[in-house]
Design a protein around this motif. Structure first.
Motif, PDB file in Angstrom:
ATOM      1  N   GLU A 130      30.492  79.444  20.512  1.00 48.53           N
ATOM      2  CA  GLU A 130      31.151  80.726  20.787  1.00 48.53           C
ATOM      3  C   GLU A 130      32.560  80.772  20.197  1.00 48.53           C
ATOM      4  O   GLU A 130      32.799  81.426  19.189  1.00 48.53           O
ATOM      5  CB  GLU A 130      31.172  80.969  22.298  1.00 48.53           C
ATOM      6  CG  GLU A 130      29.768  81.139  22.861  1.00 48.53           C
ATOM      7  CD  GLU A 130      29.759  81.275  24.367  1.00 48.53           C
ATOM      8  OE1 GLU A 130      29.317  82.338  24.842  1.00 48.53           O
ATOM      9  OE2 GLU A 130      30.183  80.333  25.065  1.00 48.53           O
ATOM     10  N   PHE A 131      33.523  80.110  20.807  1.00 51.78           N
ATOM     11  CA  PHE A 131      34.922  80.202  20.404  1.00 51.78           C
ATOM     12  C   PHE A 131      35.487  78.825  20.074  1.00 51.78           C
ATOM     13  O   PHE A 131      35.199  77.855  20.777  1.00 51.78           O
ATOM     14  CB  PHE A 131      35.775  80.779  21.537  1.00 51.78           C
ATOM     15  CG  PHE A 131      35.383  82.143  22.019  1.00 51.78           C
ATOM     16  CD1 PHE A 131      36.040  83.271  21.554  1.00 51.78           C
ATOM     17  CD2 PHE A 131      34.385  82.303  22.967  1.00 51.78           C
ATOM     18  CE1 PHE A 131      35.705  84.530  22.020  1.00 51.78           C
ATOM     19  CE2 PHE A 131      34.038  83.559  23.437  1.00 51.78           C
ATOM     20  CZ  PHE A 131      34.702  84.681  22.960  1.00 51.78           C
ATOM     21  N   GLY A 132      36.348  78.786  19.072  1.00 49.46           N
ATOM     22  CA  GLY A 132      37.136  77.590  18.864  1.00 49.46           C
ATOM     23  C   GLY A 132      38.288  77.539  19.847  1.00 49.46           C
ATOM     24  O   GLY A 132      38.364  76.660  20.701  1.00 49.46           O
ATOM     25  N   ILE A 133      39.216  78.503  19.745  1.00 50.99           N
ATOM     26  CA  ILE A 133      40.342  78.650  20.671  1.00 50.99           C
ATOM     27  C   ILE A 133      40.257  80.051  21.264  1.00 50.99           C
ATOM     28  O   ILE A 133      40.137  81.035  20.541  1.00 50.99           O
ATOM     29  CB  ILE A 133      41.683  78.435  19.957  1.00 50.99           C
ATOM     30  CG1 ILE A 133      41.753  77.017  19.372  1.00 50.99           C
ATOM     31  CG2 ILE A 133      42.840  78.668  20.911  1.00 50.99           C
ATOM     32  CD1 ILE A 133      42.981  76.766  18.518  1.00 50.99           C
ATOM     33  N   PHE A 134      40.363  80.130  22.594  1.00 48.95           N
ATOM     34  CA  PHE A 134      40.071  81.382  23.288  1.00 48.95           C
ATOM     35  C   PHE A 134      41.109  81.625  24.370  1.00 48.95           C
ATOM     36  O   PHE A 134      41.467  80.707  25.121  1.00 48.95           O
ATOM     37  CB  PHE A 134      38.683  81.294  23.913  1.00 48.95           C
ATOM     38  CG  PHE A 134      38.309  82.458  24.797  1.00 48.95           C
ATOM     39  CD1 PHE A 134      38.048  83.694  24.238  1.00 48.95           C
ATOM     40  CD2 PHE A 134      38.201  82.307  26.166  1.00 48.95           C
ATOM     41  CE1 PHE A 134      37.689  84.770  25.042  1.00 48.95           C
ATOM     42  CE2 PHE A 134      37.850  83.374  26.986  1.00 48.95           C
ATOM     43  CZ  PHE A 134      37.593  84.607  26.415  1.00 48.95           C
ATOM     44  N   ALA A 135      41.621  82.846  24.454  1.00 49.33           N
ATOM     45  CA  ALA A 135      42.539  83.236  25.526  1.00 49.33           C
ATOM     46  C   ALA A 135      41.991  84.458  26.246  1.00 49.33           C
ATOM     47  O   ALA A 135      41.561  85.427  25.602  1.00 49.33           O
ATOM     48  CB  ALA A 135      43.925  83.531  24.971  1.00 49.33           C
ATOM     49  N   LEU A 136      42.030  84.417  27.552  1.00 48.51           N
ATOM     50  CA  LEU A 136      41.652  85.555  28.391  1.00 48.51           C
ATOM     51  C   LEU A 136      42.666  85.640  29.526  1.00 48.51           C
ATOM     52  O   LEU A 136      42.791  84.707  30.323  1.00 48.51           O
ATOM     53  CB  LEU A 136      40.244  85.383  28.952  1.00 48.51           C
ATOM     54  CG  LEU A 136      39.794  86.429  29.975  1.00 48.51           C
ATOM     55  CD1 LEU A 136      39.743  87.811  29.346  1.00 48.51           C
ATOM     56  CD2 LEU A 136      38.434  86.071  30.566  1.00 48.51           C
ATOM     57  N   GLY A 137      43.405  86.719  29.579  1.00 43.51           N
ATOM     58  CA  GLY A 137      44.429  86.845  30.601  1.00 43.51           C
ATOM     59  C   GLY A 137      45.632  85.965  30.318  1.00 43.51           C
ATOM     60  O   GLY A 137      46.163  85.317  31.219  1.00 43.51           O
ATOM     61  N   ALA A 138      46.081  85.948  29.051  1.00 40.77           N
ATOM     62  CA  ALA A 138      47.222  85.127  28.660  1.00 40.77           C
ATOM     63  C   ALA A 138      48.408  86.007  28.278  1.00 40.77           C
ATOM     64  O   ALA A 138      48.236  87.056  27.655  1.00 40.77           O
ATOM     65  CB  ALA A 138      46.850  84.228  27.487  1.00 40.77           C
ATOM     66  N   ARG A 139      49.605  85.560  28.623  1.00 35.81           N
ATOM     67  CA  ARG A 139      50.829  86.242  28.229  1.00 35.81           C
ATOM     68  C   ARG A 139      51.663  85.289  27.373  1.00 35.81           C
ATOM     69  O   ARG A 139      51.913  84.150  27.760  1.00 35.81           O
ATOM     70  CB  ARG A 139      51.635  86.678  29.453  1.00 35.81           C
ATOM     71  CG  ARG A 139      52.974  87.335  29.098  1.00 35.81           C
ATOM     72  CD  ARG A 139      53.795  87.695  30.314  1.00 35.81           C
ATOM     73  NE  ARG A 139      53.247  88.867  30.997  1.00 35.81           N
ATOM     74  CZ  ARG A 139      52.771  88.861  32.230  1.00 35.81           C
ATOM     75  NH1 ARG A 139      52.753  87.718  32.918  1.00 35.81           N
ATOM     76  NH2 ARG A 139      52.288  89.951  32.789  1.00 35.81           N
ATOM     77  N   ASP A 140      52.063  85.768  26.192  1.00 38.20           N
ATOM     78  CA  ASP A 140      52.941  85.014  25.299  1.00 38.20           C
ATOM     79  C   ASP A 140      52.357  83.651  24.923  1.00 38.20           C
ATOM     80  O   ASP A 140      53.082  82.645  24.859  1.00 38.20           O
ATOM     81  CB  ASP A 140      54.329  84.834  25.930  1.00 38.20           C
ATOM     82  CG  ASP A 140      55.026  86.169  26.185  1.00 38.20           C
ATOM     83  OD1 ASP A 140      54.756  87.127  25.433  1.00 38.20           O
ATOM     84  OD2 ASP A 140      55.818  86.258  27.143  1.00 38.20           O
ATOM     85  N   ALA A 141      51.067  83.622  24.646  1.00 41.40           N
ATOM     86  CA  ALA A 141      50.440  82.390  24.145  1.00 41.40           C
ATOM     87  C   ALA A 141      50.704  82.259  22.648  1.00 41.40           C
ATOM     88  O   ALA A 141      50.747  83.251  21.918  1.00 41.40           O
ATOM     89  CB  ALA A 141      48.939  82.408  24.404  1.00 41.40           C
TER      90      ALA A 141
END
Length: 352
Positions: A130-141
């Motif tokens: 699916e994903f290599g690097i994944f953000a869900l609900g992140a601020r200032d990543a």
């Protein structure tokens, strides 16, 4: 697009169980004075994350078969010749290498709280479904100097996030979707700078996201270089795309799910609004197979019928495409001015 559906089939209960399974195991050496943790080959990155205080720097070396979840503010993961590959079983986020996860309702997918200030630097993440690097609900990543290679759907992706920075990464081989993705973020405020994205279906996909800057990237050898996609589930736009090279996106991708056949497109604005294309080099984007539309720059209605509005294509070099500019005539306030180009549909757009 489909990665979101798969993620929400998982429960945060699974996340908590996974954390409990390693809660009593410390497999990393730490130096509390410097706030730094070192994780070498054969040790667990997840254990280091679980035991780190917010703001800790975790330095990782070697190859690790893990799916790592990060839910603490300010953690910095620094890869030193570090490679992340899939474990025997999917992790709490699914088949995902590095997952930055806020407080998400598993039933609705709604973000109740953000995880802030996470940074991931210098990793090679490869071969996840699916994903290599994944953000869900992140601020200032911040995701910088990473390589996301041959991950099935997305290389580096941010959903329901704000202030995301994707800088100087290499993403390739995400043939199911996109090398880079910014989506489901009405206040994205994203910065995408200096990346090299190739061999994907889309070099970058911006969907249901507004506000951001895309500059100095190289999108090449994809089916479509850069796509701004509105309609379902909502609007997309208010991005400035400047100083990028968008070249030789000639791969052919067959239709799947809601995406039709696509090939030979440099930049596509589908029902989006207030997208500014300025000072880009958009060359050699010629279809090698069937495609719903073709061209160096394509401005058309969204797949659900939303007309493009107030977009500007100004001062770009758009040559050797087939055609250089394609506009379906829909929408209002769309401008094509001062571009170096030779062919357009309808005719005359290159003379403005």
């Amino acid at each position: 697009m489909r990665g979101r559906v798969r993620l929400f089939s998982l429960s945060l209960l699974v996340v908590s169980l996974a954390f409990a399974a390693v809660a009593g195991v410390v497999l990393a050496k730490s130096t509390a004075r410097s706030g730094t943790v070192f994780v070498g080959p054969g040790r667990s990155i997840q254990a280091a994350v679980n035991h780190a205080r917010p703001g800790t720097t975790i330095i990782v070396r070697g190859t690790h078969r893990e799916s790592v979840v990060i839910r603490k503010d300010g953690l910095r993961l620094l890869g030193r010749h570090a490679v992340i590959r899939p474990p025997a079983r999917p992790g709490p986020c699914g088949s995902v290498g590095l997952c930055v996860l806020g407080d998400v309702n598993p039933a609705t997918g709604q973000v109740a709280g953000y995880v802030s200030g996470v940074g991931i630097f210098g990793f090679t993440v490869r071969d996840f479904d699916e994903f290599g690097i994944f953000a869900l609900g992140a601020r200032d990543a911040t995701f910088m100097h990473n390589r996301a290679v041959d991950n099935g759907e997305y290389g580096i992706a941010a959903f329901d996030s704000t202030g995301t920075r994707m800088i100087s990464n290499i993403t390739s081989g995400s043939t199911g979707e996109a090398g880079l993705y910014v989506g489901d973020s009405p206040h994205a405020n994203a910065t995408v700078v200096g990346n090299d994205s190739y061999g994907n279906e889309f070099g970058i996909l911006v969907r249901h996201a507004t506000h951001g800057r895309i500059a100095g990237n190289n999108f090449h050898d994809n089916c479509l270089g850069a796509l701004f996609l509105a309609d379902e589930p909502g609007p997309a736009g208010a991005f400035r795309m400047a100083g990028n090279m968008v070249r030789d996106n000639t791969r052919s991708c067959p239709a799947h799910e809601e995406i039709p056949d696509i090939s030979g497109v440099g930049v596509a604005i589908l029902g989006a609004h207030d997208v500014s294309l300025a000072g880009n080099s958009i060359t050699g984007n010629v279809a090698s197979g069937p495609s719903i539309f073709k061209g160096g720059v394509v401005v058309v209605r969204g797949l659900g019928g939303t007309p493009p509005k107030d977009n500007s294509v100004v001062g770009n070099t758009i040559v050797r495409n087939g055609p250089d500019i394609f506009w379906d005539g829909s929408g209002s306030g769309n401008r094509f001015v001062g571009n170096r180009c030779n062919t357009s549909v309808p005719g005359g757009l290159c003379r403005r």
